[in-house]
Every structure is written in structure tokens, then in C-alpha cells.
Design a protein around this motif. Structure first.
Motif, PDB file in Angstrom:
ATOM      1  N   THR A  52       0.829  -1.196   0.000  1.00  0.00           N
ATOM      2  CA  THR A  52       0.000   0.000   0.000  1.00  0.00           C
ATOM      3  C   THR A  52       0.864   1.247   0.000  1.00  0.00           C
ATOM      4  O   THR A  52       2.086   1.184   0.133  1.00  0.00           O
ATOM      5  N   GLN A  53       0.202   2.402  -0.139  1.00  0.00           N
ATOM      6  CA  GLN A  53       0.850   3.704   0.012  1.00  0.00           C
ATOM      7  C   GLN A  53       0.003   4.504   0.983  1.00  0.00           C
ATOM      8  O   GLN A  53      -1.189   4.706   0.749  1.00  0.00           O
ATOM      9  N   TYR A  54       0.614   4.935   2.062  1.00  0.00           N
ATOM     10  CA  TYR A  54      -0.171   5.601   3.089  1.00  0.00           C
ATOM     11  C   TYR A  54       0.713   6.548   3.885  1.00  0.00           C
ATOM     12  O   TYR A  54       1.930   6.633   3.672  1.00  0.00           O
ATOM     13  N   ARG A  55       0.087   7.270   4.817  1.00  0.00           N
ATOM     14  CA  ARG A  55       0.798   8.175   5.712  1.00  0.00           C
ATOM     15  C   ARG A  55       0.390   7.847   7.138  1.00  0.00           C
ATOM     16  O   ARG A  55      -0.766   7.511   7.391  1.00  0.00           O
ATOM     17  N   ILE A  56       1.326   7.982   8.048  1.00  0.00           N
ATOM     18  CA  ILE A  56       0.998   7.833   9.459  1.00  0.00           C
ATOM     19  C   ILE A  56       1.779   8.884  10.227  1.00  0.00           C
ATOM     20  O   ILE A  56       2.951   9.143   9.937  1.00  0.00           O
ATOM     21  N   ALA A  57       1.108   9.530  11.190  1.00  0.00           N
ATOM     22  CA  ALA A  57       1.732  10.611  11.949  1.00  0.00           C
ATOM     23  C   ALA A  57       1.377  10.473  13.415  1.00  0.00           C
ATOM     24  O   ALA A  57       0.207  10.277  13.765  1.00  0.00           O
ATOM     25  N   ALA A  58       2.399  10.544  14.269  1.00  0.00           N
ATOM     26  CA  ALA A  58       2.210  10.606  15.719  1.00  0.00           C
ATOM     27  C   ALA A  58       2.356  12.068  16.117  1.00  0.00           C
ATOM     28  O   ALA A  58       3.443  12.642  16.030  1.00  0.00           O
ATOM     29  N   GLU A  59       1.257  12.683  16.510  1.00  0.00           N
ATOM     30  CA  GLU A  59       1.262  14.109  16.797  1.00  0.00           C
ATOM     31  C   GLU A  59       2.070  14.396  18.056  1.00  0.00           C
ATOM     32  O   GLU A  59       2.291  13.508  18.886  1.00  0.00           O
ATOM     33  N   PRO A  60       2.538  15.646  18.217  1.00  0.00           N
ATOM     34  CA  PRO A  60       3.349  16.001  19.389  1.00  0.00           C
ATOM     35  C   PRO A  60       2.658  15.602  20.690  1.00  0.00           C
ATOM     36  O   PRO A  60       1.463  15.802  20.863  1.00  0.00           O
ATOM     37  N   GLY A  61       3.433  15.016  21.585  1.00  0.00           N
ATOM     38  CA  GLY A  61       2.872  14.537  22.835  1.00  0.00           C
ATOM     39  C   GLY A  61       2.309  13.136  22.737  1.00  0.00           C
ATOM     40  O   GLY A  61       1.904  12.549  23.740  1.00  0.00           O
ATOM     41  N   SER A  62       2.254  12.583  21.508  1.00  0.00           N
ATOM     42  CA  SER A  62       1.787  11.209  21.267  1.00  0.00           C
ATOM     43  C   SER A  62       0.374  10.971  21.787  1.00  0.00           C
ATOM     44  O   SER A  62       0.037   9.874  22.224  1.00  0.00           O
ATOM     45  N   LEU A  63      -0.469  12.004  21.754  1.00  0.00           N
ATOM     46  CA  LEU A  63      -1.845  11.846  22.201  1.00  0.00           C
ATOM     47  C   LEU A  63      -2.770  11.412  21.075  1.00  0.00           C
ATOM     48  O   LEU A  63      -3.864  10.915  21.331  1.00  0.00           O
ATOM     49  N   ARG A  64      -2.336  11.603  19.839  1.00  0.00           N
ATOM     50  CA  ARG A  64      -3.154  11.227  18.683  1.00  0.00           C
ATOM     51  C   ARG A  64      -2.264  10.655  17.591  1.00  0.00           C
ATOM     52  O   ARG A  64      -1.119  11.060  17.430  1.00  0.00           O
ATOM     53  N   VAL A  65      -2.832   9.719  16.850  1.00  0.00           N
ATOM     54  CA  VAL A  65      -2.155   9.151  15.689  1.00  0.00           C
ATOM     55  C   VAL A  65      -3.111   9.235  14.505  1.00  0.00           C
ATOM     56  O   VAL A  65      -4.278   8.854  14.608  1.00  0.00           O
ATOM     57  N   ARG A  66      -2.605   9.761  13.394  1.00  0.00           N
ATOM     58  CA  ARG A  66      -3.402   9.869  12.172  1.00  0.00           C
ATOM     59  C   ARG A  66      -2.893   8.864  11.150  1.00  0.00           C
ATOM     60  O   ARG A  66      -1.687   8.663  11.009  1.00  0.00           O
ATOM     61  N   ALA A  67      -3.818   8.270  10.417  1.00  0.00           N
ATOM     62  CA  ALA A  67      -3.451   7.391   9.304  1.00  0.00           C
ATOM     63  C   ALA A  67      -4.313   7.754   8.109  1.00  0.00           C
ATOM     64  O   ALA A  67      -5.537   7.888   8.236  1.00  0.00           O
ATOM     65  N   GLU A  68      -3.672   7.938   6.958  1.00  0.00           N
ATOM     66  CA  GLU A  68      -4.372   8.277   5.714  1.00  0.00           C
ATOM     67  C   GLU A  68      -3.871   7.348   4.619  1.00  0.00           C
ATOM     68  O   GLU A  68      -2.662   7.238   4.407  1.00  0.00           O
ATOM     69  N   VAL A  69      -4.786   6.670   3.942  1.00  0.00           N
ATOM     70  CA  VAL A  69      -4.425   5.651   2.962  1.00  0.00           C
ATOM     71  C   VAL A  69      -4.691   6.183   1.560  1.00  0.00           C
ATOM     72  O   VAL A  69      -5.792   6.655   1.260  1.00  0.00           O
ATOM     73  N   LEU A  70      -3.666   6.107   0.708  1.00  0.00           N
ATOM     74  CA  LEU A  70      -3.791   6.554  -0.676  1.00  0.00           C
ATOM     75  C   LEU A  70      -3.975   5.381  -1.632  1.00  0.00           C
ATOM     76  O   LEU A  70      -4.665   5.498  -2.640  1.00  0.00           O
ATOM     77  N   LYS A  71      -3.336   4.246  -1.333  1.00  0.00           N
ATOM     78  CA  LYS A  71      -3.483   3.034  -2.147  1.00  0.00           C
ATOM     79  C   LYS A  71      -3.491   1.833  -1.213  1.00  0.00           C
ATOM     80  O   LYS A  71      -2.817   1.832  -0.191  1.00  0.00           O
ATOM     81  N   GLY A  72      -4.224   0.793  -1.599  1.00  0.00           N
ATOM     82  CA  GLY A  72      -4.221  -0.437  -0.821  1.00  0.00           C
ATOM     83  C   GLY A  72      -5.076  -0.341   0.424  1.00  0.00           C
ATOM     84  O   GLY A  72      -6.098   0.337   0.457  1.00  0.00           O
ATOM     85  N   GLU A  73      -4.631  -1.006   1.488  1.00  0.00           N
ATOM     86  CA  GLU A  73      -5.409  -1.087   2.722  1.00  0.00           C
ATOM     87  C   GLU A  73      -4.479  -1.141   3.916  1.00  0.00           C
ATOM     88  O   GLU A  73      -3.403  -1.737   3.868  1.00  0.00           O
ATOM     89  N   VAL A  74      -4.901  -0.494   5.001  1.00  0.00           N
ATOM     90  CA  VAL A  74      -4.171  -0.495   6.263  1.00  0.00           C
ATOM     91  C   VAL A  74      -5.112  -0.973   7.353  1.00  0.00           C
ATOM     92  O   VAL A  74      -6.297  -0.617   7.363  1.00  0.00           O
ATOM     93  N   VAL A  75      -4.603  -1.788   8.263  1.00  0.00           N
ATOM     94  CA  VAL A  75      -5.378  -2.222   9.420  1.00  0.00           C
ATOM     95  C   VAL A  75      -4.828  -1.519  10.651  1.00  0.00           C
ATOM     96  O   VAL A  75      -3.642  -1.650  10.973  1.00  0.00           O
ATOM     97  N   LEU A  76      -5.681  -0.742  11.323  1.00  0.00           N
ATOM     98  CA  LEU A  76      -5.296  -0.066  12.556  1.00  0.00           C
ATOM     99  C   LEU A  76      -5.708  -0.934  13.735  1.00  0.00           C
ATOM    100  O   LEU A  76      -6.842  -1.430  13.784  1.00  0.00           O
ATOM    101  N   VAL A  77      -4.798  -1.111  14.680  1.00  0.00           N
ATOM    102  CA  VAL A  77      -5.053  -1.940  15.856  1.00  0.00           C
ATOM    103  C   VAL A  77      -4.821  -1.097  17.098  1.00  0.00           C
ATOM    104  O   VAL A  77      -3.766  -0.470  17.244  1.00  0.00           O
ATOM    105  N   HIS A  78      -5.831  -1.094  18.008  1.00  0.00           N
ATOM    106  CA  HIS A  78      -5.729  -0.310  19.238  1.00  0.00           C
ATOM    107  C   HIS A  78      -6.545  -0.998  20.323  1.00  0.00           C
ATOM    108  O   HIS A  78      -7.752  -1.211  20.162  1.00  0.00           O
TER     109      HIS A  78
END
Length: 558
Positions: free
Chosen positions: A204-230
Motif C-alpha cells: 500500500t501507500q499511506y501516511r501515518i503521523a504521531a502528533e506532538p505529545g503522542s496523544l493522537r495518531v493519524r493514518a491516511e491511505v492513498l493506495k491499498g489497505e491499512v489495518v489499525l489496531v488499538h
């Protein structure tokens, strides 16, 4: 009759043997690796190169029901259980670097990352501000580590001696943009752990970002598929979607559609003035934008990354050259939308001076148009241009500057008189020329109105024993004049000044010496005309003065 019975018994034993091998090898699994045989290859060579033990080749033969292990048709697909394959430590290598990044390795001091470094398990990569690192893995996957990011490598394993890598990393801070080669088996992972959750992908092609302080995580998928686990919950995010994980909540019930790309079709291709600015229209629902600048169209490196709460991109400076801008709209949850890319050139040097006069929309009354500007440290000379403007002043100044100027001249100093011109509106700009002869962008155009001041002829002087009379030509329509009489040409020592209703000044005869005189008309109290040219007046000795009498007596006594 014996031979057929013996033949059947042999065939029966052969079938039993194959079944036994199949049982020993295990049934084919959906997670097996599938290898395509190349011309000239045989099963023994494949096993020696890829399997953890040579003795597994018989089991591999039985699993794939290969009758002749030495003659396998090219293109034959062979299934190999993953636990039979060799597992070797591997590395990630920098493909491109911008700015400065640090490599922190166990039991070593932190140092600057170089293009010759290999990133191994337990290494930590610190990417600095306005910096980036593009990493390459053995299977062809790439990952852009963006500015202000920290990434730790937990597992980089080459599988089966091939270009297959099982990878796991921890994004401690910042953002990464992986482009992952499709996995050849579901068991081959490309995992990115964050302080909150895990993203696991298989091509796949995607983006993942851990925001300052690690209180939030963003994931954006451009191609394929991502599985988020929490916290044991999972969310599948497909192309065109994104999701946000936070420490205060669980996995969202559904993914969010990404905002469309920003329209960059109308942006200019060249930026000539600092600070750099571009105005963009954001799509509906956007609450800001993220802008990256790269020297390459594929964004293999980033030289600047900024977020803005509006649609105006602002940056203090970039060296002159060609760049690419990538912008993403930001939705209310912080997710970045689809990419929009725009190529542009910075050509802002040498920078233009600041025009001191005439200023914008000013009214200039002078014998000739005076121009003055600030000095530039990069300047070897300047280029001064003057255009005539329509009396209404409604023309676009940038379009006027595309026409032929009425004055186009070089100057060494930072001020010049541009001569006398008819009354009307004019536009002026000044450009800097450096020592190499390169001319920079023109200054912002200054539109002004020029009104030639009335010309006053030279005053004629007449002396009597007790009086000095200065008379100059009358200016038609003028009722008042202002004058100055001084002891120096700069009029730092003004002896007498005042106003007159006639073009004549009568003074008590001054003592012998050199004096200075100038006059101007007072036809417009708000915009007085400049003084005339300074005249030098020589006052001779008067024979009626004490000095003159003494000289006369001396002559008579002779």
C-alpha cells in the motif's frame, strides 16, 4: 499374471509414499510463500538457496507434487511454508537526505546520519527540522521519514535469501510516508507501531503521523489497505480514507473519507519576491492545509514542511531554484486530504531595493522627477525604469511594466534626477544588478503624479549706496513667492526669509561678501513647489561704508 500384480503393488506403494510425504510436510497454507521457477533452475538449487535446511527439499518436492526435481518447467509456481525459509538480519539504507538527521545506535554516541550508513535493528533515527530521509528496503519498499520525526527499527528480516523483508518499526514522534511493495505472503509484515496503536499493511501507500505529545495518531491511505489496531480492536482503512486514534478513545467505528485535492491550477510558476507567498482556495470542509516543499517531483526529500490555518502559504525564504509544492487540505479531525502538486521557480535575487521616493500614489512637484532608493549589499549597480500611465490610473501596474518604458537606464548611486516631463501619472521601478551582471526582480511599482514646478528665471541684482534689489521674472498666475537669503549654499545659516507678493526683493545693502539666494512660488499651500536653483550673490564694497571711505582717503593722500 505376476507382473501386473507386482506393478499394481508398486503403484500402491508409490501413492502411499507420496501421501506420507504430504503428511510430513503439512498441507499447503494460505500463508505459504509462492515462488515462480526461472529457466534452468532445479529443486535442489532452489532449496539450497532459500530453505533453512537442505534436507527440506524432499518435503518441498512432495508438497508441490513435483515428479522430476531436476526438470521443472519455467514459470512453475512452488509453494514454500514460511517457517522453512531462511531468516537473515537485513538493513534499511538512505536513498536521499535533505537537511540534517541523527543516528542513535546502542552503546554509541549520537552522530549525523550519512548516505553510507545502514540502519539496523535497535537503531533510532532522529530527523531534524526542515529535513527528511528517504529509506529503501531490500524488497523495493520505500519510506519517507518527514521533518521532526523519530523512528526506531525493531525488526528488519530478509526472508528466504530473496528480496523479501519482514519489517517492524516504532514511530516515536513525527510522520512517515511508506510506499510498500505488495507482500508475497500474508505473514510478511510491514508494521509501524506508534505510542497508541499499530498499522499493519501488505502492499500500500499511506501516511501515518504521531502528533506532538503522542496523544493522537493519524493514518491516511492513498493506495491499498491499512489495518489499525488499538486495545485489541481493529479498523480496516482502504484507499481514500483515514482515521484518527487517540489515547482518550477507542478505534473509531468507521473510517473517514479524505478531503479532495486542493486546486493548484491557477498558481504562478515563478515567485520573485521575499517572503514567499501563495494563496490557495481550500475545498469545502477544510480548516487549514499542510504544505511540503521538495526539490524533486517525486518528493523523495523535503526541504520545508508547514501547516497553516488558512489558504495562504508563507515562507521567509528559499534559495533561488526550481521546487515542487505538495499541499493537503486538513479536515476538522486533523486528517490530511489527497495530494495536489505544483512546480514553481524561486527567482528572487538579487533582491530589489526599497523605493524611498516617489512613494506610491504621491504627488511630486519638482523641476524634474527625483528618484531615491535604499542601497543593497549585493548591488554593483541598479536599473531604473519609468513608464507613463493613463491619466485615470486604472491600468494594472504589472501590465504597464510589460510595455516599453520611456526611461531605462543604469545607475551606480542610489538616487537620480529623471529629468523634466509633462504633467501626468507615471510608474517607476528599480532593480538590483549584482557583480556578475545578473539583474534581479524589479521593485514593487510606484505609481505617482508628477507636476512640473514653475520655472523661475535667475534673479538680477542691483546695488545702491544703501540698498540691494533682487528682481526675477514673474510667473504667470502666481501671486505669492517665498524666498531665502543665506550665508551658505545649503542654507544652514539663513539670514532672512519671508513671503512676497511681487517678484522683487529689496534689502538693506549687506556688508561686503558672498551670499546665497533662492525663491519659489506659493501657488499651492498643500504641495509647495521646490525652490529655484541657488544663486550666488557677490556684494562688493560700498564706497559709502567706513572701509570704502578709508580706502578713498588713502588714494587721495598718494
Amino acid at each position: 499374471m505376476c507382473r501386473p500384480v507386482f506393478y499394481e503393488a508398486c503403484m500402491h506403494l508409490r501413492v502411499v509414499w507420496w501421501c506420507l510425504l504430504l503428511l510430513l510436510s503439512g498441507a499447503a497454507s494460505a500463508e505459504d510463500f509462492v515462488y515462480s521457477v526461472r529457466p534452468g533452475e532445479h529443486l535442489w538449487g532452489i532449496s539450497e538457496r532459500m530453505l533453512r535446511s537442505r534436507g527440506l527439499w524432499l518435503r518441498l518436492q512432495s508438497l508441490n507434487q513435483i515428479e522430476n526435481p531436476y526438470r521443472i518447467p519455467p514459470g512453475t509456481r512452488i509453494r514454500i511454508p514460511l517457517h522453512w525459509l531462511k531468516l537473515d538480519p537485513d538493513v534499511a539504507r538512505p536513498l536521499q537526505m535533505d537537511g540534517q538527521s541523527q543516528l542513535l545506535r546502542p552503546d554509541e554516541q549520537a552522530r549525523l546520519l550519512t548516505m553510507d550508513d545502514e540502519l539496523r535493528v535497535n537503531d533510532v533515527l532522529h530527523v531534524g527540522e526542515d529535513s527528511s530521509v528517504l529509506l529503501a528496503f531490500a524488497d523495493g519498499s520505500e519510506m519517507l521519514v518527514r521533518p521532526n520525526s523519530q523512528l526506531q527499527f525493531d525488526r528488519i528480516t530478509r526472508v528466504g535469501g530473496q528480496a523479501m523483508v519482514d519489517t517492524s518499526m516504532r514511530l516515536l514522534q513525527g510522520a512517515v510516508e511508506p510506499t510498500v511493495t505488495p507482500r508475497q505472503s500474508p505473514s510478511l509484515k510491514f508494521d509501524v507501531h506508534t505510542p497508541i496503536g499499530l498499522t499493519s499493511v501488505r502492499g500500500t501507500q499511506y501516511r501515518i503521523a504521531a502528533e506532538p505529545g503522542s496523544l493522537r495518531v493519524r493514518a491516511e491511505v492513498l493506495k491499498g489497505e491499512v489495518v489499525l489496531v488499538h486495545d485489541g480492536a481493529e479498523l480496516a482503512v482502504v484507499a481514500g480514507q483515514g482515521a484518527v486514534l487517540s489515547t482518550s478513545g477507542s478505534v473509531p467505528p468507521r473510517a473517514t473519507e479524505l478531503l479532495p485535492a486542493v486546486d493548484v491550477s491557477g498558481l504562478p510558476r515563478q515567485l520573485r519576491y521575499l517572503p514567499l507567498r501563495l494563496q490557495m482556495a481550500l475545498p469545502s470542509g477544510a480548516q487549514g492545509m499542510e504544505v511540503q516543499i521538495s526539490r524533486s517531483e517525486d518528493f523523495s526529500g523535503i526541504v520545508s514542511e508547514r501547516s497553516f490555518a488558512d489558504g495562504e502559504w508563507r515562507l521567509g525564504s528559499l534559495p533561488d531554484g526550481h521546487y515542487w509544492l505538495r499541499v493537503r487540505a486538513i479536515d476538522p479531525s486533523g486528517l490530511r486530504g489527497f495530494d495536489a502538486v505544483h512546480g514553481f521557480e524561486v527567482a528572487a535575487r538579487p533582491e530589489p531595493p526599497i523605493v524611498l521616493s516617489p512613494t506610491m500614489d504621491s504627488r511630486v512637484r519638482a523641476m524634474s522627477i527625483p528618484a531615491e532608493w535604499t542601497r543593497s549589499a549585493d548591488a554593483a549597480s541598479y536599473r531604473v525604469r519609468l513608464w507613463r500611465q493613463h491619466p485615470s490610473g486604472s491600468e494594472d501596474l504589472s501590465e504597464i511594466m510589460l510595455t516599453t518604458p520611456i526611461i531605462d537606464q543604469g545607475e551606480k548611486s542610489s538616487q537620480v534626477k529623471l529629468g523634466s516631463h509633462s504633467a501626468g501619472r507615471y510608474v517607476m521601478s528599480i532593480a538590483t544588478i549584482d557583480a556578475a551582471g545578473r539583474e534581479g526582480p524589479p521593485s514593487l511599482p510606484q505609481s505617482f503624479r508628477f507636476e512640473p514646478a514653475p520655472t523661475i528665471g535667475a534673479a538680477q541684482s542691483a546695488f545702491s549706496a544703501r540698498e540691494l534689489i533682487l528682481r526675477w521674472p514673474a510667473v504667470p498666475g502666481v501671486q505669492r513667492y517665498a524666498y531665502q537669503w543665506g550665508a551658505d549654499a545649503d542654507f544652514d545659516q539663513v539670514i532672512l526669509e519671508g513671503e512676497l507678493h511681487e517678484p522683487v526683493l529689496k534689502l538693506p545693502r549687506p556688508r561686503r561678501g558672498i551670499y546665497y539666494f533662492r525663491v519659489r512660488v506659493l501657488d499651492d499651500p498643500e504641495f509647495p513647489a521646490p525652490f529655484s536653483a541657488t544663486q550666488e550673490i557677490v556684494v562688493p564694497m560700498s564706497w559709502h561704508s567706513a572701509g570704502g571711505v578709508a580706502i578713498l582717503l588713502g588714494i587721495l593722500l598718494l
